[in-house]
Design a protein around this motif. Sequence first.
Motif, PDB file in Angstrom:
ATOM      1  N   GLY A 164       0.726  -1.257   0.173  1.00 52.40           N
ATOM      2  CA  GLY A 164      -0.050  -0.169  -0.079  1.00 52.40           C
ATOM      3  C   GLY A 164       0.793   1.312  -0.064  1.00 52.40           C
ATOM      4  N   LEU A 165       1.979   1.180  -0.709  1.00 52.16           N
ATOM      5  CA  LEU A 165       2.906   2.341  -0.753  1.00 52.16           C
ATOM      6  C   LEU A 165       2.783   3.305  -2.004  1.00 52.16           C
ATOM      7  N   ARG A 166       1.541   3.003  -2.720  1.00 50.12           N
ATOM      8  CA  ARG A 166       1.535   3.681  -3.972  1.00 50.12           C
ATOM      9  C   ARG A 166       1.220   5.132  -3.692  1.00 50.12           C
ATOM     10  N   ARG A 167       0.530   5.789  -2.283  1.00 49.15           N
ATOM     11  CA  ARG A 167      -0.116   6.804  -2.298  1.00 49.15           C
ATOM     12  C   ARG A 167       1.278   7.719  -1.805  1.00 49.15           C
ATOM     13  N   ILE A 168       2.594   7.027  -1.371  1.00 49.28           N
ATOM     14  CA  ILE A 168       3.571   7.924  -1.281  1.00 49.28           C
ATOM     15  C   ILE A 168       4.542   8.427  -2.570  1.00 49.28           C
ATOM     16  N   ALA A 169       4.043   7.880  -3.643  1.00 49.90           N
ATOM     17  CA  ALA A 169       4.714   7.939  -5.177  1.00 49.90           C
ATOM     18  C   ALA A 169       4.283   9.684  -5.432  1.00 49.90           C
ATOM     19  N   VAL A 170       5.196   9.977  -6.455  1.00 48.98           N
ATOM     20  CA  VAL A 170       4.760  11.166  -7.064  1.00 48.98           C
ATOM     21  C   VAL A 170       3.542  11.138  -7.870  1.00 48.98           C
ATOM     22  N   ARG A 171       2.551  12.304  -7.952  1.00 49.09           N
ATOM     23  CA  ARG A 171       1.717  12.002  -8.779  1.00 49.09           C
ATOM     24  C   ARG A 171       2.083  12.004 -10.276  1.00 49.09           C
ATOM     25  N   GLY A 172       1.589  10.853 -10.950  1.00 48.79           N
ATOM     26  CA  GLY A 172       2.125  10.743 -12.430  1.00 48.79           C
ATOM     27  C   GLY A 172       1.959   9.286 -12.621  1.00 48.79           C
ATOM     28  N   ASP A 173       2.907   8.741 -13.462  1.00 44.46           N
ATOM     29  CA  ASP A 173       2.830   7.431 -13.888  1.00 44.46           C
ATOM     30  C   ASP A 173       3.619   6.575 -12.909  1.00 44.46           C
ATOM     31  N   PHE A 174       2.521   5.727 -12.244  1.00 42.16           N
ATOM     32  CA  PHE A 174       3.394   4.795 -11.118  1.00 42.16           C
ATOM     33  C   PHE A 174       4.587   4.066 -11.367  1.00 42.16           C
ATOM     34  N   MET A 175       4.382   3.444 -12.694  1.00 43.82           N
ATOM     35  CA  MET A 175       5.326   2.507 -13.208  1.00 43.82           C
ATOM     36  C   MET A 175       6.514   3.075 -13.555  1.00 43.82           C
ATOM     37  N   LEU A 176       6.530   4.348 -14.243  1.00 50.08           N
ATOM     38  CA  LEU A 176       7.748   5.400 -14.280  1.00 50.08           C
ATOM     39  C   LEU A 176       8.346   5.707 -13.153  1.00 50.08           C
ATOM     40  N   TYR A 177       7.644   6.143 -12.051  1.00 51.62           N
ATOM     41  CA  TYR A 177       8.299   6.426 -10.701  1.00 51.62           C
ATOM     42  C   TYR A 177       8.915   5.056 -10.351  1.00 51.62           C
ATOM     43  N   VAL A 178       8.534   3.772 -10.415  1.00 48.90           N
ATOM     44  CA  VAL A 178       9.372   2.748 -10.004  1.00 48.90           C
ATOM     45  C   VAL A 178      10.532   2.731 -10.870  1.00 48.90           C
ATOM     46  N   MET A 179      10.434   2.785 -12.384  1.00 47.08           N
ATOM     47  CA  MET A 179      11.545   2.567 -13.037  1.00 47.08           C
ATOM     48  C   MET A 179      12.744   3.438 -12.687  1.00 47.08           C
ATOM     49  N   SER A 180      12.152   4.627 -12.511  1.00 48.02           N
ATOM     50  CA  SER A 180      13.333   6.008 -12.058  1.00 48.02           C
ATOM     51  C   SER A 180      14.108   5.623 -10.813  1.00 48.02           C
ATOM     52  N   GLY A 181      13.796   4.807 -10.096  1.00 47.47           N
ATOM     53  CA  GLY A 181      14.571   4.272  -8.938  1.00 47.47           C
ATOM     54  C   GLY A 181      15.283   2.959  -9.224  1.00 47.47           C
ATOM     55  N   VAL A 182      14.530   2.062  -9.945  1.00 46.21           N
ATOM     56  CA  VAL A 182      15.323   0.756 -10.241  1.00 46.21           C
ATOM     57  C   VAL A 182      16.332   0.821 -11.290  1.00 46.21           C
ATOM     58  N   PHE A 183      16.426   1.961 -12.320  1.00 42.97           N
ATOM     59  CA  PHE A 183      17.343   1.851 -13.218  1.00 42.97           C
ATOM     60  C   PHE A 183      18.632   2.596 -12.864  1.00 42.97           C
ATOM     61  N   LEU A 184      18.539   3.855 -11.929  1.00 44.33           N
ATOM     62  CA  LEU A 184      19.423   4.355 -11.293  1.00 44.33           C
ATOM     63  C   LEU A 184      20.349   3.482 -10.243  1.00 44.33           C
ATOM     64  N   PHE A 185      19.376   2.693  -9.520  1.00 43.41           N
ATOM     65  CA  PHE A 185      20.043   1.619  -8.504  1.00 43.41           C
ATOM     66  C   PHE A 185      20.847   0.599  -9.322  1.00 43.41           C
ATOM     67  N   LEU A 214      10.269   9.270  -1.256  1.00 38.23           N
ATOM     68  CA  LEU A 214      10.790  10.909  -1.838  1.00 38.23           C
ATOM     69  C   LEU A 214      11.354  11.314  -0.529  1.00 38.23           C
ATOM     70  N   ALA A 215      12.334  12.043  -0.835  1.00 40.72           N
ATOM     71  CA  ALA A 215      13.117  12.745   0.280  1.00 40.72           C
ATOM     72  C   ALA A 215      12.246  13.985   0.852  1.00 40.72           C
ATOM     73  N   ASN A 216      11.423  14.405  -0.069  1.00 40.30           N
ATOM     74  CA  ASN A 216      10.505  15.520   0.687  1.00 40.30           C
ATOM     75  C   ASN A 216       9.661  15.156   1.533  1.00 40.30           C
ATOM     76  N   ASN A 217       9.112  13.749   1.317  1.00 34.77           N
ATOM     77  CA  ASN A 217       8.131  13.140   2.185  1.00 34.77           C
ATOM     78  C   ASN A 217       8.657  12.572   3.471  1.00 34.77           C
ATOM     79  N   THR A 218      10.199  12.466   3.561  1.00 36.37           N
ATOM     80  CA  THR A 218      10.616  11.759   4.735  1.00 36.37           C
ATOM     81  C   THR A 218      11.120  12.534   5.892  1.00 36.37           C
ATOM     82  N   LYS A 219      10.828  12.015   7.048  1.00 38.49           N
ATOM     83  CA  LYS A 219      11.115  12.750   8.300  1.00 38.49           C
ATOM     84  C   LYS A 219      12.671  13.042   8.526  1.00 38.49           C
TER      85      LYS A 219
END
Length: 274
Positions: free
Chosen positions: A63-84, A202-207
């Motif tokens: 249930g972590l999709r709510r913390i993602a950026v507004r936009g394409d969720f798969m693109l959000y996942v790929m943005s982290g995985v490819f750089l990693f 997301l760094a902006n949403n992290t304590k």
Amino acid sequence: MFRYHSARKTALGKAFETAELIYHAAVRELRKSNGNAVLGLVIQIVQSLILVLTMYFLFSVLGLRRIAVRGDFMLYVMSGVFLFMTHIKAIGAVAGADGPTSAMMMHAPMNPIISIGGAALASLYQQVLAATVIIFFYHSVITPITIEDPVGVLGAFLLAWFSGVGLGMVFLSARPWQPEAMSIIIPLYQRLNMIASGKMMLANNTKPDMRAIFDWNPLFHTIDQGRGFMFLNYTPRYTSIEYAVKFGLVCLMIGLMAEFFTRKHMSASWNKRR
């Protein structure tokens, strides 16, 4: 009679010769893991695809999709995985490059820097190909995507690779002195980045106290900045491109100096006592 004699060349000629040697070293590196070059590249694409799908379903189940950026969720996942993947593969490739006592160093004008450059270039080629194929397939078959700043995203991708090359140089220079320790530290760092890279948040949403745990990692800064370039609705406030660049440069300089020192003292007999 059979000794290699290099003809006198200009600086430009030497640069082209070195670039050609790095290219051939990269081709050798690509074919080393698998005799079939096409199959080896397909395996790299499948590895990246499996990790993307794993992270997608993990986000969905937890249930972590709510913390993602507004936009394409798969693109959000790929943005982290490819750089990693680019970062850790660069570390593994450079740290595992041929050293001064390798049999390849007996073939002039081969040297460790060419071997390192070839390993780094081969790693970059594999990850660029994997990311391009997966994004193209997703865009053309599943749903069209829009990247806000493609040049910035490419820069973040290259920065993840560059910082991985810098760290790989440090590990490579330390490996002849403590091979047993490096065989533990390198995989440990790569596994640690599954969490420490911050690709799941997301760094902006992290304590602040949680963000301080990840702030040392250049990949955390690179992924967060890459998402800022990728999505219109996200502007990074707590990460920095400059930190990742400086971190990579410092590691690269330390690694080059340590590698030169190691090369002057390295002996093939070091491993005989182990």
